[in-house]
Design a protein around this motif. Structure first.
Motif, PDB file in Angstrom:
ATOM      1  N   TRP A   1     -33.264  42.908 -22.537  1.00 50.56           N
ATOM      2  CA  TRP A   1     -32.544  43.924 -21.772  1.00 50.56           C
ATOM      3  C   TRP A   1     -32.710  43.676 -20.279  1.00 50.56           C
ATOM      4  O   TRP A   1     -33.811  43.476 -19.787  1.00 50.56           O
ATOM      5  N   ASN A   2     -31.576  43.649 -19.565  1.00 47.95           N
ATOM      6  CA  ASN A   2     -31.580  43.454 -18.127  1.00 47.95           C
ATOM      7  C   ASN A   2     -31.183  44.779 -17.475  1.00 47.95           C
ATOM      8  O   ASN A   2     -30.016  45.180 -17.535  1.00 47.95           O
ATOM      9  N   GLU A   3     -32.151  45.443 -16.869  1.00 45.31           N
ATOM     10  CA  GLU A   3     -31.922  46.770 -16.317  1.00 45.31           C
ATOM     11  C   GLU A   3     -30.895  46.743 -15.192  1.00 45.31           C
ATOM     12  O   GLU A   3     -30.048  47.621 -15.065  1.00 45.31           O
TER      13      GLU A   3
ATOM     14  N   GLY B   1     -27.624  46.442 -16.724  1.00 42.51           N
ATOM     15  CA  GLY B   1     -27.333  47.527 -17.657  1.00 42.51           C
ATOM     16  C   GLY B   1     -26.806  47.001 -18.969  1.00 42.51           C
ATOM     17  O   GLY B   1     -25.968  47.629 -19.618  1.00 42.51           O
ATOM     18  N   ALA B   2     -27.319  45.845 -19.370  1.00 41.81           N
ATOM     19  CA  ALA B   2     -26.830  45.190 -20.595  1.00 41.81           C
ATOM     20  C   ALA B   2     -27.889  44.218 -21.095  1.00 41.81           C
ATOM     21  O   ALA B   2     -28.798  43.820 -20.353  1.00 41.81           O
ATOM     22  N   PHE B   3     -27.743  43.816 -22.353  1.00 37.25           N
ATOM     23  CA  PHE B   3     -28.574  42.734 -22.866  1.00 37.25           C
ATOM     24  C   PHE B   3     -28.078  41.419 -22.270  1.00 37.25           C
ATOM     25  O   PHE B   3     -26.874  41.201 -22.106  1.00 37.25           O
TER      26      PHE B   3
ATOM     27  N   PRO C   1     -25.868  53.538 -26.651  1.00 37.47           N
ATOM     28  CA  PRO C   1     -25.404  53.293 -25.271  1.00 37.47           C
ATOM     29  C   PRO C   1     -25.684  51.883 -24.793  1.00 37.47           C
ATOM     30  O   PRO C   1     -24.925  51.330 -23.980  1.00 37.47           O
ATOM     31  N   ARG C   2     -26.761  51.281 -25.283  1.00 37.09           N
ATOM     32  CA  ARG C   2     -27.086  49.904 -24.869  1.00 37.09           C
ATOM     33  C   ARG C   2     -26.035  48.921 -25.375  1.00 37.09           C
ATOM     34  O   ARG C   2     -25.668  47.968 -24.671  1.00 37.09           O
TER      35      ARG C   2
ATOM     36  N   THR D   1     -23.344  46.844 -23.072  1.00 35.63           N
ATOM     37  CA  THR D   1     -23.308  45.388 -23.239  1.00 35.63           C
ATOM     38  C   THR D   1     -21.904  44.932 -23.564  1.00 35.63           C
ATOM     39  O   THR D   1     -21.421  43.910 -23.034  1.00 35.63           O
ATOM     40  N   LEU D   2     -21.215  45.660 -24.421  1.00 31.40           N
ATOM     41  CA  LEU D   2     -19.819  45.338 -24.751  1.00 31.40           C
ATOM     42  C   LEU D   2     -18.958  45.352 -23.488  1.00 31.40           C
ATOM     43  O   LEU D   2     -18.153  44.436 -23.261  1.00 31.40           O
ATOM     44  N   ALA D   3     -19.147  46.365 -22.647  1.00 35.05           N
ATOM     45  CA  ALA D   3     -18.371  46.450 -21.405  1.00 35.05           C
ATOM     46  C   ALA D   3     -18.665  45.272 -20.489  1.00 35.05           C
ATOM     47  O   ALA D   3     -17.753  44.708 -19.862  1.00 35.05           O
ATOM     48  N   ALA D   4     -19.940  44.877 -20.417  1.00 32.63           N
ATOM     49  CA  ALA D   4     -20.317  43.751 -19.557  1.00 32.63           C
ATOM     50  C   ALA D   4     -19.735  42.439 -20.071  1.00 32.63           C
ATOM     51  O   ALA D   4     -19.248  41.603 -19.294  1.00 32.63           O
TER      52      ALA D   4
END
Length: 598
Positions: free
Chosen positions: A453-455, A458-460, A487-488, A492-495
């Motif tokens: 997880w990369n804070e 905001g995504a893996f 939410p994670r 991640t999907l959005a990123a």
């Protein structure tokens, strides 16, 4: 210009690729990974009428101006109609015999070509120009009254025909006034008459495929797309061992002039989970069980649970990669490679993919051979290896050749291995083993959530403590690592969308690798994206993207590995198993239910 607008015929023993003018441009014998006897697909721009090119088999209509090609309904029988400037027309029917005879499957290393006049008085020329040793050597040709023999070292082929052998030898044009048949296969005398044998083979092969399709479980929507994908997936199965190859070709580049030319005529364990899911959803149990048997043989010989990413279709472990200097490559874009260095790689995602696939056998009561505790214990060795490797660097699912990271997708599959072993143990009543594997799965899950997880993003990330993204992250809900509502996963999907989506096509990653920046989309990643959209409730978007990728199929409904997002042109090895199962799995997930329509 050479393209991937090709048809496939085969029977589970070999496969041939045929272009829109009915030229056989690729065929390896005696099996998928063998010497290409017809190879013009990889020798420049292919065979052009009248030139000195070799490695193809054409039945050519003089003055041809147009062609129409299609599969006979629900079969692997390919029909090509060719018309000349004066309206004279011929029909060429290509197939590989496949049907039950003497209570077993008859699937010889034989290709049958039937040609008949449809309109007028067409003049045809037959050019059959096989080669050996990847085009380095020509065969010795001898003739009989109704046959030609093509001989080279360990392989002898016999062409039996009712066409004039003299015309075939000299490649002389002649009037086609009645149907003719060509049967190319092992150097054995044909027992029956030529035309009678070809007709009987065709009728029984057509009957086999139509009955095979009738047994399939199909979605309400996109049935023809699924049927064609299912038949072609079946053609990529080497039935003697149960192996399913990644593709029938080698060295079709992922994009023009990129050197990304690989040999895919082998069995990648990474495909296992998705292949089994597709076959199970189709209710094609026999092929699924044979494939699981092949995987079981690999696991049974694995030392200390170690698995290679890829094996030969006969369980070969050494697939030494070398360059072929006798072929120019697809459209002249070399190199042509034989073998694949990936067998030497460490790719830790394979452990999870194999156990995800094998889990089917422990729960499926339809299988003829039910696994027992000893089988579970063999898979446990694979699981122990998965746990040991979940924090170790590897080449990753994208097979990077010069760098290694702890890839999140690899660790994700290591978690899946432990998770499924825990579930299987419960099913078998092995409570202590279930607790063991659940504890390991929970530990791997916590590790991934902490280190991947990369804070800031905001995504893996695609690797532990990394900052990049790759499409493998979309599999987190596919294997039930996270719920779609988490939410994670949503972030991640959005990123991933923002970084890797190009129109309707999903890239693997968007950073430079060993060969520069990727230029084309990897089709299976688009199917992973479709699945992720459906799981999070964005079904209308998923359906639109599915329709767009179906529109990229060639004229016969087939896909290769990659698609140019700007032009929709197909690139990469063909036909691609991953893409075929992508079509099947997406259609099954997105289709309306039968009860909603009827």
């Amino acid at each position: 210009m050479t393209s991937l607008d090709l048809g496939v015929v085969g029977n589970g023993t070999y496969g041939s690729l045929i272009d829109k003018w009915a030229r056989i441009v690729w065929c390896c014998l005696p099996r998928f990974d063998g010497d290409p006897v017809f190879y013009s697909l990889l020798n420049g721009n292919g065979a052009e009428e009248g030139d000195g090119a070799r490695g193809y088999w054409g039945i050519e209509l003089e003055g041809a101006t147009s062609t129409r090609q299609y599969y006979r309904h629900n079969t692997a029988i390919l029909v090509t109609e060719v018309t000349d400037r004066d309206g004279n027309t011929i029909e060429i029917t290509d197939f590989a015999p496949r049907f039950t005879r003497r209570e077993r499957m008859f699937q010889p290393m034989t290709m049958v070509r039937r040609v008949r006049p449809v309109e007028g008085t067409p003049r045809i020329r037959v050019r059959i120009r096989p080669g050996f040793s990847y085009g380095a050597e020509e065969p010795t040709v001898t003739r009989g009254s109704n046959h030609l023999r093509y001989v080279h070292s360990g392989l002898a082929l016999r062409l039996t025909t009712n066409a004039p052998v003299t015309y075939l030898l000299a490649e002389t044009a002649f009037n086609l006034t009645s149907p003719m048949s060509f049967i190319l296969g092992p150097d054995e005398t044909l027992i029956g008459g030529i035309e009678e044998t070809a007709r009987q083979f065709e009728e029984r092969t057509e009957d086999y495929w139509r009955k095979w399709v009738r047994r399939l479980a199909l979605p309400l929507e996109w049935q023809q797309a699924v049927i064609r994908a299912a038949i072609t997936l079946k053609l990529c199965c080497y039935e003697e061992t149960g192996a399913i190859v990644a593709a029938l070709t080698t060295s079709i580049p992922e994009a023009a002039n990129t050197q990304r030319n690989w040999d895919y005529r082998f069995c990648w364990l990474r495909d296992a989970f998705f292949v089994v899911r597709a076959l199970n959803s189709l209710a094609e149990v026999e092929t699924m069980e044979n494939y699981l048997r092949y995987l079981g043989n690999i696991v049974g010989t694995a030392r200390d649970g170690h698995l290679q990413p890829v094996y030969g279709i006969g369980l070969e472990t050494h697939l030494t990669e070398s360059l072929v200097d006798t072929l120019k490559g697809y459209r002249g874009m070399g190199p042509v490679r034989r073998g694949n260095q990936a067998y030497e790689h460490f790719q830790h995602d394979v452990y999870g993919n194999v156990i995800l696939a094998a889990a089917q056998s422990f729960f499926d009561e339809r299988l003829l051979q039910q696994p027992v505790k000893a089988d579970f214990e063999r898979y446990e060795k694979v699981g122990e290896r998965a746990y040991a490797m979940h924090k170790q660097p590897d080449a990753g699912m994208w097979e990077l050749r010069t760098r290694a990271h702890v890839h999140t997708s690899s660790s994700l599959m290591c978690w899946a291995a432990c998770d499924r072993l825990a579930r299987i143990a419960v099913h078998l009543g092995l409570q202590e083993r279930s607790r063991h594997w659940r504890r390991l799965a929970d530990e791997v899950h916590e590790t991934i959530c902490k280190l991947a997880w990369n804070e800031e993003m905001g995504a893996f990330a695609e690797s532990f403590e990394g900052s990049g993204l790759d499409a493998g992250l979309l599999l987190m809900t596919e294997v039930n690592f996270l719920k779609p509502s988490d939410p994670r996963f949503q972030s991640t999907l959005a990123a991933v969308e923002k970084a890797l989506l190009r129109g309707s096509h999903m890239f693997r990653y968007a950073t430079e690798d060993d060969f520069g920046m990727p230029r084309n989309a990897f089709n299976i990643c688009t199917f992973w994206y479709i699945d992720a959209l459906a799981r999070v409730g964005r079904t209308d978007e998923a359906r639109d993207i599915f329709e767009s990728i179906l529109a990229c199929r060639n004229s016969l409904g087939l896909l290769s590995e990659d698609t140019d997002p700007a032009t929709g042109e197909l690139w990469g090895n063909f036909p691609q198993t991953y893409s075929l199962v992508g079509i099947i799995n997406a259609a099954m997930r997105l289709s309306r239910k039968w009860e909603e329509q009827i």
